[in-house]
Every structure is written in C-alpha cells, then in structure tokens.
Design a protein around this motif. Structure first.
Motif, PDB file in Angstrom:
ATOM      1  N   VAL A  45       0.848  -1.190   0.000  1.00  0.00           N
ATOM      2  CA  VAL A  45       0.000   0.000   0.000  1.00  0.00           C
ATOM      3  C   VAL A  45       0.887   1.244   0.000  1.00  0.00           C
ATOM      4  N   SER A  46       0.503   2.239  -0.797  1.00  0.00           N
ATOM      5  CA  SER A  46       1.266   3.493  -0.849  1.00  0.00           C
ATOM      6  C   SER A  46       0.322   4.663  -1.098  1.00  0.00           C
ATOM      7  N   GLY A  47       0.824   5.875  -0.849  1.00  0.00           N
ATOM      8  CA  GLY A  47       0.107   7.098  -1.177  1.00  0.00           C
ATOM      9  C   GLY A  47      -1.202   7.315  -0.442  1.00  0.00           C
ATOM     10  N   ALA A  48      -1.362   6.720   0.733  1.00  0.00           N
ATOM     11  CA  ALA A  48      -2.631   6.821   1.463  1.00  0.00           C
ATOM     12  C   ALA A  48      -2.822   8.210   2.061  1.00  0.00           C
ATOM     13  N   PHE A  49      -4.048   8.755   1.918  1.00  0.00           N
ATOM     14  CA  PHE A  49      -4.393  10.020   2.569  1.00  0.00           C
ATOM     15  C   PHE A  49      -5.897  10.220   2.562  1.00  0.00           C
ATOM     16  N   ALA A  59     -16.502  11.449   4.386  1.00  0.00           N
ATOM     17  CA  ALA A  59     -15.123  11.771   3.995  1.00  0.00           C
ATOM     18  C   ALA A  59     -14.683  10.771   2.934  1.00  0.00           C
ATOM     19  N   GLY A  60     -13.691  11.171   2.167  1.00  0.00           N
ATOM     20  CA  GLY A  60     -13.128  10.295   1.143  1.00  0.00           C
ATOM     21  C   GLY A  60     -11.760   9.796   1.555  1.00  0.00           C
ATOM     22  N   GLY A  61     -11.384   8.642   1.052  1.00  0.00           N
ATOM     23  CA  GLY A  61     -10.066   8.080   1.320  1.00  0.00           C
ATOM     24  C   GLY A  61      -9.436   7.611   0.028  1.00  0.00           C
ATOM     25  N   PHE A  62      -8.115   7.797  -0.066  1.00  0.00           N
ATOM     26  CA  PHE A  62      -7.409   7.497  -1.306  1.00  0.00           C
ATOM     27  C   PHE A  62      -6.110   6.774  -0.995  1.00  0.00           C
ATOM     28  N   LEU A  63      -5.722   5.840  -1.860  1.00  0.00           N
ATOM     29  CA  LEU A  63      -4.482   5.083  -1.710  1.00  0.00           C
ATOM     30  C   LEU A  63      -4.284   4.217  -2.931  1.00  0.00           C
ATOM     31  N   ASP A 108      -0.379  -5.916 -10.908  1.00  0.00           N
ATOM     32  CA  ASP A 108      -1.121  -4.718 -11.296  1.00  0.00           C
ATOM     33  C   ASP A 108      -1.328  -3.840 -10.065  1.00  0.00           C
ATOM     34  N   GLU A 109      -1.961  -2.697 -10.277  1.00  0.00           N
ATOM     35  CA  GLU A 109      -2.160  -1.743  -9.194  1.00  0.00           C
ATOM     36  C   GLU A 109      -3.605  -1.264  -9.189  1.00  0.00           C
ATOM     37  N   LEU A 110      -4.180  -1.196  -7.997  1.00  0.00           N
ATOM     38  CA  LEU A 110      -5.492  -0.612  -7.791  1.00  0.00           C
ATOM     39  C   LEU A 110      -5.260   0.798  -7.272  1.00  0.00           C
ATOM     40  N   GLN A 111      -5.721   1.794  -8.023  1.00  0.00           N
ATOM     41  CA  GLN A 111      -5.532   3.181  -7.620  1.00  0.00           C
ATOM     42  C   GLN A 111      -6.864   3.758  -7.176  1.00  0.00           C
ATOM     43  N   LEU A 112      -6.939   4.135  -5.912  1.00  0.00           N
ATOM     44  CA  LEU A 112      -8.105   4.822  -5.375  1.00  0.00           C
ATOM     45  C   LEU A 112      -7.695   6.281  -5.264  1.00  0.00           C
ATOM     46  N   ARG A 113      -8.259   7.130  -6.134  1.00  0.00           N
ATOM     47  CA  ARG A 113      -7.784   8.516  -6.215  1.00  0.00           C
ATOM     48  C   ARG A 113      -8.946   9.464  -6.482  1.00  0.00           C
ATOM     49  N   PRO A 159      -2.087  14.620  -4.625  1.00  0.00           N
ATOM     50  CA  PRO A 159      -0.725  14.242  -4.963  1.00  0.00           C
ATOM     51  C   PRO A 159      -0.492  14.082  -6.465  1.00  0.00           C
ATOM     52  N   GLN A 160      -1.532  13.949  -7.258  1.00  0.00           N
ATOM     53  CA  GLN A 160      -1.371  13.826  -8.714  1.00  0.00           C
ATOM     54  C   GLN A 160      -0.887  15.131  -9.330  1.00  0.00           C
TER      55      GLN A 160
END
Length: 162
Positions: A45-49, A59-63, A108-113, A159-160
């Motif tokens: 897991v990376s980029g969580a915020f 609220a929203g969550g992204f990672l 692969d990668e799952l991007q929640l953004r 972060p994008q």
C-alpha cells in the motif's frame, strides 16, 4: 519364525512405508502448483491520505495497492475507527456508485484517487482535522488484512498535481 516369513514381513513393511511416502508426497504436491500460482498474493500500500472533510457526515479516502505477485486478489471491504460504514465507490462516466469489491489483478495496481475509484466514510464518529491520522484495515479475498494509517491532509490536497 522361519527365514521365508521374515523376508515377507520385511517386504510388506517396506512396501507399505513406500506407499505412505508416495501418497504423502502426492498430497503435498497437490497443495501448490509448479508456477507458484497458489501462493498468497504480496500486496503493498502506498500514497494513502484523506482530505480534511468539509463536514462530519462523510469523507473520502485514497491510496494505491500494488499486487507484486502472480496471484489475483480482491479488495472486499474496509473497516475503520472513523466510521462503521466505509464504502467502496467506483466512478464511471463521472458518476459515483457503490460497489462490493475491487479486483486486484496479479502484477497490477489498484488506484483509489480523486475523481476515480475511492473509499467513502459515511456517518463519521468524529470530524478529523488536517494533521490527524485515521486508522483503516483493508480486507481481501485471499490476503490477510492490511492496517493502514491515512494522514488527514488539506482539503485541496491532490498528490497527482505534485
């Protein structure tokens, strides 16, 4: 006991032990494939915020979750200390809808953004402020749960764009 009986008993015992070893070897060999496809997925897991919520309702969550293995997995749910109702949402054609899971294919990668698939925390127990951390636990179909701390960032954090 004569010599003939002794030889027969030893031969039977040796044959029986060989048969047991063969069956055990086949059983163990059947538990995994040669290509390791039955191995547990390896997830990172990376980029969580979480952007600071505007109100105490949601609220929203992204990672991002990267599957480093050759085994597919699925994100099935998320639990949190912030909400008893954490939903998985996908965005298609600029419309958000709740889904029951997100596939996480091998390698692969799952991007929640922002603007895409994401987590929605409904009915917040408290309103987190910038600088706080929100604890979540990701639950998967195959992998063990992963605990993650979401740092609460500014409302416009993206972060994008960095």
């Amino acid at each position: 006991m004569n010599r003939r009986t002794t030889r027969t008993t030893r031969s039977t015992a040796t044959a029986f032990a060989s048969a047991i070893a063969l069956v055990a070897g086949l059983a163990l060999g059947g538990c995994s494939s040669a290509d390791g496809s039955d191995a547990a997925p390896k997830l990172e897991v990376s980029g969580a915020f979480m952007p600071e919520p505007v109100n105490g309702e949601m609220a929203g969550g992204f990672l991002s979750i990267t599957n480093l293995s050759g085994v597919d997995d699925t994100l099935t749910s998320v639990t949190s200390d912030l909400s008893d109702d954490v939903q998985l949402h996908e965005t298609k054609d600029q419309k958000m809808q709740q889904v029951t899971s997100f596939p996480l294919p091998a390698h692969d990668e799952l991007q929640l953004r922002r603007g895409g698939d994401h987590l929605m925390f409904m009915g917040l127990k408290r309103t987190p402020k910038q600088g706080d951390k929100v604890s979540i636990e990701l639950h998967f179909q195959k992998s063990d749960p992963i605990k993650v701390e979401l740092p609460v960032e500014a409302r416009n954090h993206n972060p994008q764009h960095h």
